[in-house]
Design an enzyme around this catalytic site. Structure first.
Site, mmCIF file in Angstrom:
data_model
loop_
_atom_site.group_PDB
_atom_site.id
_atom_site.type_symbol
_atom_site.label_atom_id
_atom_site.label_comp_id
_atom_site.label_asym_id
_atom_site.label_seq_id
_atom_site.Cartn_x
_atom_site.Cartn_y
_atom_site.Cartn_z
ATOM 1 N N THR A 108 -15.826 -1.599 -9.474
ATOM 2 C CA THR A 108 -17.022 -0.926 -8.971
ATOM 3 C C THR A 108 -18.163 -1.000 -9.966
ATOM 4 O O THR A 108 -17.943 -1.098 -11.184
ATOM 5 C CB THR A 108 -16.699 0.553 -8.673
ATOM 6 O OG1 THR A 108 -17.904 1.266 -8.374
ATOM 7 C CG2 THR A 108 -16.053 1.224 -9.886
ATOM 8 N N ASP A 109 -19.393 -0.898 -9.470
ATOM 9 C CA ASP A 109 -20.550 -0.836 -10.357
ATOM 10 C C ASP A 109 -20.663 0.517 -11.064
ATOM 11 O O ASP A 109 -21.419 0.667 -12.032
ATOM 12 C CB ASP A 109 -21.848 -1.143 -9.599
ATOM 13 C CG ASP A 109 -22.138 -0.187 -8.450
ATOM 14 O OD1 ASP A 109 -21.314 0.709 -8.171
ATOM 15 O OD2 ASP A 109 -23.201 -0.340 -7.814
ATOM 16 N N GLU A 110 -19.884 1.499 -10.629
ATOM 17 C CA GLU A 110 -19.981 2.829 -11.237
ATOM 18 C C GLU A 110 -19.500 2.842 -12.690
ATOM 19 O O GLU A 110 -19.808 3.779 -13.430
ATOM 20 C CB GLU A 110 -19.222 3.860 -10.406
ATOM 21 C CG GLU A 110 -19.832 4.065 -9.032
ATOM 22 C CD GLU A 110 -19.261 5.254 -8.286
ATOM 23 O OE1 GLU A 110 -19.017 6.299 -8.922
ATOM 24 O OE2 GLU A 110 -19.061 5.135 -7.058
ATOM 25 N N LYS B 129 -11.598 3.601 -13.475
ATOM 26 C CA LYS B 129 -11.822 2.204 -13.102
ATOM 27 C C LYS B 129 -12.240 1.376 -14.315
ATOM 28 O O LYS B 129 -11.850 0.212 -14.455
ATOM 29 C CB LYS B 129 -12.868 2.104 -11.992
ATOM 30 C CG LYS B 129 -12.377 2.550 -10.629
ATOM 31 C CD LYS B 129 -11.219 1.704 -10.118
ATOM 32 C CE LYS B 129 -11.661 0.302 -9.726
ATOM 33 N NZ LYS B 129 -10.535 -0.480 -9.134
ATOM 34 N N LYS C 284 -16.683 9.380 3.148
ATOM 35 C CA LYS C 284 -17.788 8.695 2.496
ATOM 36 C C LYS C 284 -19.070 8.865 3.318
ATOM 37 O O LYS C 284 -19.036 9.151 4.518
ATOM 38 C CB LYS C 284 -17.463 7.213 2.312
ATOM 39 C CG LYS C 284 -16.202 6.959 1.470
ATOM 40 C CD LYS C 284 -16.375 7.450 0.034
ATOM 41 C CE LYS C 284 -15.148 7.194 -0.821
ATOM 42 N NZ LYS C 284 -15.024 5.829 -1.295
ATOM 43 N N ASP D 282 0.848 -1.190 0.000
ATOM 44 C CA ASP D 282 0.000 0.000 0.000
ATOM 45 C C ASP D 282 0.883 1.239 0.000
ATOM 46 O O ASP D 282 1.842 1.322 0.769
ATOM 47 C CB ASP D 282 -0.917 -0.001 1.237
ATOM 48 C CG ASP D 282 -2.075 0.970 1.109
ATOM 49 O OD1 ASP D 282 -1.816 2.198 1.007
ATOM 50 O OD2 ASP D 282 -3.238 0.529 1.120
ATOM 51 N N ASP E 68 -26.265 19.598 -5.636
ATOM 52 C CA ASP E 68 -25.920 18.254 -6.056
ATOM 53 C C ASP E 68 -24.529 18.208 -6.678
ATOM 54 O O ASP E 68 -24.031 19.208 -7.216
ATOM 55 C CB ASP E 68 -26.958 17.736 -7.056
ATOM 56 C CG ASP E 68 -27.082 16.224 -7.034
ATOM 57 O OD1 ASP E 68 -26.266 15.578 -6.365
ATOM 58 O OD2 ASP E 68 -28.005 15.698 -7.681
ATOM 59 N N ASP F 12 4.275 1.603 -4.286
ATOM 60 C CA ASP F 12 3.357 1.913 -5.374
ATOM 61 C C ASP F 12 3.145 0.686 -6.262
ATOM 62 O O ASP F 12 4.118 0.020 -6.645
ATOM 63 C CB ASP F 12 3.958 3.059 -6.198
ATOM 64 C CG ASP F 12 2.988 3.663 -7.193
ATOM 65 O OD1 ASP F 12 2.034 2.978 -7.597
ATOM 66 O OD2 ASP F 12 3.203 4.838 -7.565
ATOM 67 N N ILE F 13 1.896 0.383 -6.616
ATOM 68 C CA ILE F 13 1.637 -0.751 -7.497
ATOM 69 C C ILE F 13 2.253 -0.541 -8.880
ATOM 70 O O ILE F 13 2.481 -1.500 -9.615
ATOM 71 C CB ILE F 13 0.130 -1.043 -7.645
ATOM 72 C CG1 ILE F 13 -0.627 0.154 -8.247
ATOM 73 C CG2 ILE F 13 -0.466 -1.476 -6.332
ATOM 74 C CD1 ILE F 13 -2.064 -0.160 -8.624
ATOM 75 N N TYR G 283 -13.473 9.285 -11.813
ATOM 76 C CA TYR G 283 -13.198 8.073 -11.041
ATOM 77 C C TYR G 283 -13.674 6.829 -11.777
ATOM 78 O O TYR G 283 -12.910 5.883 -12.014
ATOM 79 C CB TYR G 283 -13.866 8.148 -9.664
ATOM 80 C CG TYR G 283 -14.037 6.794 -9.020
ATOM 81 C CD1 TYR G 283 -12.928 5.999 -8.722
ATOM 82 C CD2 TYR G 283 -15.310 6.272 -8.744
ATOM 83 C CE1 TYR G 283 -13.076 4.737 -8.152
ATOM 84 C CE2 TYR G 283 -15.459 5.021 -8.166
ATOM 85 C CZ TYR G 283 -14.354 4.261 -7.879
ATOM 86 O OH TYR G 283 -14.497 3.010 -7.325
#
Length: 351
Positions: A133-135, A162, A197, A32, A289, A58-59, A158
């Site tokens: 993610t579902d996003e 992904k 969050k 991480d 919003d 770092d990945i 974001y």
């Protein structure tokens, strides 16, 4: 003993996954970078445990990842590492491209080279599981659910980053044969969630007597997934998922954001009433919003249930009550995040 390289294992979902994996007898090499959302206090219970090796890095650092793979010889890589906050991606998308796209590419390249060099018996058993993610699917109307065949239509920097990482994982399977698995989950909640969050933010602000900000009319719908259920789903896919496949993970718990906020308020009113006796719903404040705010997400997780037998164990009512109680019982962890002192715990280790 199984050994897994887990990336992003000091974050919310990754940290819960690592703690549960070690408790089940898995040796975890935890990589991480410890950006703002990485918190070593989440892993405090693993301090001194020889089955948890923490490495700050770092990945996208090919040399480091390759060295860790060569030294620890894991049977699987589980990739949680990601920038994940939509609001932050709107303000600064570059970091999301760097971590979620460029970083994932570097991790995939290192994993591919390691996998190709494994002896035959071990090569067949290796897995690269990518947590997404579902996003990536965009937004839904009042009906319908996201399935694994729903076309990608990301609406924020974001989710776009992904989506790109998902496509890279797919490409590495189809081009190089890397044995990949991808999971696309709905909104997670539970212990150790970073307080930017919705759920932990509302708990913290409600206890502090502050306004509880709700975007727009608050009727945006999300499918809420208790983090421990998600961790079990990932372990299930890792053990038995079909190579090259994607599995959606949902909580069967669609709720409007305003319903979630009101549920938290009611639980806190029962457990920690305000001194003036007023309901915490009175603290709710509607704010402008978010730009491009997706209206509704809902997951069809029937493939995961039908093929692998997984379904969530917690109802939303059970999960949210457990979560509120955890935050009330772990205010030291919360304060460490809110005052920034958790960042002073950061260390680098060489594995």
């Amino acid at each position: 003993m199984a050994t897994w390289l887990v990336t992003g294992g000091a974050g919310f979902i990754g940290g819960n996954f690592v703690r549960e994996a070690v408790a089940r007898g898995v040796k975890v090499v935890n990589l991480d970078l410890l950006t703002y959302a990485g918190n070593l206090n989440t892993l405090a219970s693993l301090q001194g445990d020889s089955n948890h090796v923490f490495v700050q890095g770092d990945i996208g650092d090919r040399d480091l990842v390759s060295r860790l793979l060569a030294e620890h010889q894991p049977e699987a890589v589980v990739n949680f590492a990601a920038e994940s906050h939509v609001d932050r991606s709107i303000d600064g998308p570059g970091a999301f491209i760097q971590t979620n796209v460029v970083g994932t590419l570097g991790l995939l390249e290192a994993a591919r080279d390691y996998w190709k060099a494994l002896p035959d018996g071990r090569r067949e058993g290796f897995r690269f599981l990518h947590v997404s993610t579902d996003e990536v699917y965009g937004t839904l109307g009042e009906t319908g659910k996201f399935s694994e065949t729903t076309p990608y239509a990301p609406n924020s920097p974001y989710s776009a980053s992904k989506a790109a990482s998902d496509h890279l994982v797919r490409a590495f399977h189809h081009t190089y044969g890397l044995p990949t698995l991808t999971t696309n989950c709905s909104n997670n909640y539970g212990p150790y969630h970073f307080p930017e969050k919705l759920i932990p933010l509302v708990i913290a602000k409600a206890l502090a007597g502050e306004a509880l900000p709700v975007y727009g009319d608050g009727k945006q719908v999300r499918d809420w997934l208790f983090v421990s259920d998600h961790c079990e789903a990932i372990r299930t896919v890792l053990a038995n998922g079909r190579v090259g496949e994607t599995y959606n993970v949902g909580g069967n718990a669609e709720r409007q954001n305003i319903e979630v906020v009101r549920a938290i308020c009611a639980l806190l009113d029962q457990r920690r009433p305000r001194a003036d006796g007023q309901p915490r719903e009175s603290q709710i404040t509607h704010v402008a919003d978010r730009p491009g705010h997706d209206r509704r997400y809902a997951i069809d997780a029937s493939k995961l249930k039908d093929e692998l037998g997984w379904e969530p164990k917690h109802t939303f009512e059970q999960g949210i009550a457990f979560t509120v109680d955890w935050y009330l019982d772990n205010q030291d962890w919360v304060r460490g995040v809110l005052d920034g002192s958790y960042r002073l715990e950061r260390i680098g280790t060489a594995a």
